[in-house]
Design a protein around this motif. Structure first.
Motif, mmCIF file in Angstrom:
data_model
loop_
_atom_site.group_PDB
_atom_site.id
_atom_site.type_symbol
_atom_site.label_atom_id
_atom_site.label_comp_id
_atom_site.label_asym_id
_atom_site.label_seq_id
_atom_site.Cartn_x
_atom_site.Cartn_y
_atom_site.Cartn_z
ATOM 1 N N MET A 1 0.855 -1.191 0.000
ATOM 2 C CA MET A 1 0.000 0.000 0.000
ATOM 3 C C MET A 1 0.888 1.236 0.000
ATOM 4 O O MET A 1 1.721 1.401 0.881
ATOM 5 N N GLU A 2 0.726 2.085 -0.988
ATOM 6 C CA GLU A 2 1.568 3.266 -1.141
ATOM 7 C C GLU A 2 0.727 4.540 -1.051
ATOM 8 O O GLU A 2 -0.213 4.741 -1.825
ATOM 9 N N LYS A 3 1.081 5.393 -0.088
ATOM 10 C CA LYS A 3 0.346 6.638 0.125
ATOM 11 C C LYS A 3 0.501 7.540 -1.095
ATOM 12 O O LYS A 3 1.583 7.669 -1.659
ATOM 13 N N LEU A 4 -0.592 8.177 -1.519
ATOM 14 C CA LEU A 4 -0.519 9.078 -2.665
ATOM 15 C C LEU A 4 0.308 10.305 -2.301
ATOM 16 O O LEU A 4 0.150 10.871 -1.220
ATOM 17 N N PRO A 5 1.171 10.756 -3.214
ATOM 18 C CA PRO A 5 2.032 11.909 -2.931
ATOM 19 C C PRO A 5 1.296 13.231 -3.116
ATOM 20 O O PRO A 5 0.225 13.294 -3.726
ATOM 21 N N GLU A 6 1.893 14.294 -2.613
ATOM 22 C CA GLU A 6 1.324 15.633 -2.728
ATOM 23 C C GLU A 6 1.054 16.011 -4.179
ATOM 24 O O GLU A 6 0.053 16.656 -4.493
ATOM 25 N N THR A 7 1.936 15.579 -5.081
ATOM 26 C CA THR A 7 1.794 15.931 -6.498
ATOM 27 C C THR A 7 0.519 15.367 -7.107
ATOM 28 O O THR A 7 -0.015 15.932 -8.071
ATOM 29 N N PHE A 8 0.007 14.261 -6.561
ATOM 30 C CA PHE A 8 -1.242 13.681 -7.074
ATOM 31 C C PHE A 8 -2.379 14.685 -6.938
ATOM 32 O O PHE A 8 -3.210 14.842 -7.852
ATOM 33 N N TYR A 9 -2.409 15.387 -5.808
ATOM 34 C CA TYR A 9 -3.517 16.290 -5.497
ATOM 35 C C TYR A 9 -3.372 17.671 -6.126
ATOM 36 O O TYR A 9 -4.367 18.370 -6.313
ATOM 37 N N GLN A 10 -2.153 18.061 -6.449
ATOM 38 C CA GLN A 10 -1.909 19.451 -6.839
ATOM 39 C C GLN A 10 -1.884 19.661 -8.348
ATOM 40 O O GLN A 10 -1.220 20.560 -8.849
ATOM 41 N N ARG A 11 -2.665 18.863 -9.052
ATOM 42 C CA ARG A 11 -2.826 19.033 -10.497
ATOM 43 C C ARG A 11 -4.078 19.859 -10.784
ATOM 44 O O ARG A 11 -4.932 20.035 -9.917
ATOM 45 N N ALA A 12 -4.180 20.348 -12.009
ATOM 46 C CA ALA A 12 -5.228 21.323 -12.344
ATOM 47 C C ALA A 12 -6.582 20.698 -12.646
ATOM 48 O O ALA A 12 -7.615 21.340 -12.435
ATOM 49 N N ASN A 13 -6.615 19.463 -13.135
ATOM 50 C CA ASN A 13 -7.856 18.879 -13.633
ATOM 51 C C ASN A 13 -8.571 18.075 -12.544
ATOM 52 O O ASN A 13 -8.274 16.894 -12.334
ATOM 53 N N VAL A 14 -9.533 18.701 -11.876
ATOM 54 C CA VAL A 14 -10.212 18.044 -10.763
ATOM 55 C C VAL A 14 -11.029 16.839 -11.224
ATOM 56 O O VAL A 14 -11.185 15.857 -10.489
ATOM 57 N N VAL A 15 -11.538 16.873 -12.452
ATOM 58 C CA VAL A 15 -12.311 15.747 -12.989
ATOM 59 C C VAL A 15 -11.404 14.527 -13.191
ATOM 60 O O VAL A 15 -11.760 13.397 -12.834
ATOM 61 N N LYS A 16 -10.226 14.752 -13.724
ATOM 62 C CA LYS A 16 -9.261 13.666 -13.926
ATOM 63 C C LYS A 16 -8.841 13.057 -12.587
ATOM 64 O O LYS A 16 -8.787 11.828 -12.436
ATOM 65 N N ILE A 17 -8.578 13.915 -11.610
ATOM 66 C CA ILE A 17 -8.180 13.416 -10.289
ATOM 67 C C ILE A 17 -9.318 12.600 -9.670
ATOM 68 O O ILE A 17 -9.085 11.534 -9.084
ATOM 69 N N ALA A 18 -10.539 13.089 -9.807
ATOM 70 C CA ALA A 18 -11.693 12.371 -9.250
ATOM 71 C C ALA A 18 -11.779 10.951 -9.813
ATOM 72 O O ALA A 18 -11.956 9.986 -9.064
ATOM 73 N N LYS A 19 -11.654 10.823 -11.112
ATOM 74 C CA LYS A 19 -11.694 9.492 -11.732
ATOM 75 C C LYS A 19 -10.571 8.606 -11.212
ATOM 76 O O LYS A 19 -10.757 7.408 -10.975
ATOM 77 N N GLU A 20 -9.390 9.214 -11.037
ATOM 78 C CA GLU A 20 -8.232 8.433 -10.594
ATOM 79 C C GLU A 20 -8.319 8.021 -9.131
ATOM 80 O O GLU A 20 -7.612 7.112 -8.692
ATOM 81 N N LEU A 21 -9.190 8.670 -8.354
ATOM 82 C CA LEU A 21 -9.391 8.253 -6.964
ATOM 83 C C LEU A 21 -10.185 6.950 -6.867
ATOM 84 O O LEU A 21 -10.084 6.237 -5.867
ATOM 85 N N LEU A 22 -10.957 6.638 -7.896
ATOM 86 C CA LEU A 22 -11.721 5.382 -7.878
ATOM 87 C C LEU A 22 -10.754 4.194 -7.792
ATOM 88 O O LEU A 22 -9.791 4.112 -8.546
ATOM 89 N N GLY A 23 -11.037 3.307 -6.860
ATOM 90 C CA GLY A 23 -10.185 2.138 -6.656
ATOM 91 C C GLY A 23 -9.097 2.336 -5.623
ATOM 92 O O GLY A 23 -8.499 1.360 -5.151
ATOM 93 N N LYS A 24 -8.845 3.596 -5.238
ATOM 94 C CA LYS A 24 -7.841 3.855 -4.200
ATOM 95 C C LYS A 24 -8.447 3.575 -2.825
ATOM 96 O O LYS A 24 -9.664 3.477 -2.660
ATOM 97 N N LEU A 25 -7.578 3.469 -1.823
ATOM 98 C CA LEU A 25 -8.007 3.172 -0.461
ATOM 99 C C LEU A 25 -8.000 4.440 0.389
ATOM 100 O O LEU A 25 -6.980 5.137 0.466
ATOM 101 N N LEU A 26 -9.127 4.752 1.011
ATOM 102 C CA LEU A 26 -9.218 5.841 1.966
ATOM 103 C C LEU A 26 -9.018 5.221 3.352
ATOM 104 O O LEU A 26 -9.776 4.348 3.756
ATOM 105 N N VAL A 27 -7.976 5.686 4.042
ATOM 106 C CA VAL A 27 -7.528 5.054 5.286
ATOM 107 C C VAL A 27 -7.599 6.059 6.433
ATOM 108 O O VAL A 27 -7.223 7.224 6.270
#
Length: 200
Positions: free
Chosen positions: A1-27
């Protein structure tokens, strides 16, 4: 299990990030209890230009100020005086994008989730709907502003990939007040997952 880095969140496209959160683990880790759920449903909110967003038009209040922080922190707010809703703040400082986590599939710490929800056995309501996400994971408004890079609340990848063919896009739920923006297909969920909220 690898924690998502700061760079994952600090991108411009909120729609793209939202899709990429699917399947990730909220801990979460509170009082020695580790709980985790796989994210199966999200909604994107596109900041000052999005009539459904709390930050629409550049609105800044004590509650919404955290949305203007740099991406990678939690925004948790209360609705109906009952439900604590967990959002991921994205983009750079002063660009108030956020993603609401609407559904999780329980993975770890299920006994703790059941205790928090006062349930005897696991069913599909545990983690289905944004209020139940926070209830199952122990998230409350006091956690707003918490860094998702720490150990209290974070999002991680365990290598699971969600095929684009399994991602369904629809308008968001409960944003009828947002006029034409209510029709934007900014809600995303994993097809056929029983922990997805709303009408089947």
């Amino acid at each position: 299990m690898e924690k998502l880095p700061e760079t994952f969140y600090q991108r411009a496209n909120v729609v793209k990030i939202a899709k990429e959160l699917l399947g990730k683990l909220l801990v979460t880790r509170f009082d020695g209890h580790l709980t985790a759920g796989r994210i199966v449903e999200v909604e994107a909110y596109n900041g000052v230009v999005d009539k459904a967003a709390h930050s629409y038009g550049g609105r800044r209040t004590r509650r919404t100020e955290i949305m203007y922080a740099k991406g990678g922190v939690a925004y948790v707010y209360l609705i109906y005086g009952l439900h604590h809703l967990f959002n991921v703040v994205t983009n750079l400082e002063d660009t108030p994008h956020a993603i609401l986590i609407r559904g999780i599939e329980p993975v770890e710490g299920i006994d703790t989730m059941l205790d928090r929800m006062k349930k005897q056995r696991l069913d599909h309501t545990v983690g289905r709907g944004p209020g139940n996400v926070s209830k199952a994971l122990g998230i409350r408004t006091v956690n707003t502003g918490v860094s998702l890079l720490g150990d209290t609340i974070f999002i991680a990848s365990d290598g699971m990939k969600v095929s684009p063919s399994r991602i369904i896009a629809t308008p968001r739920i409960g944003v009828d007040y947002a006029a034409e923006d209510a029709l934007l297909a900014y809600r995303f969920y994993i097809k056929d997952n029983p922990y997805v909220s709303g009408k089947k």
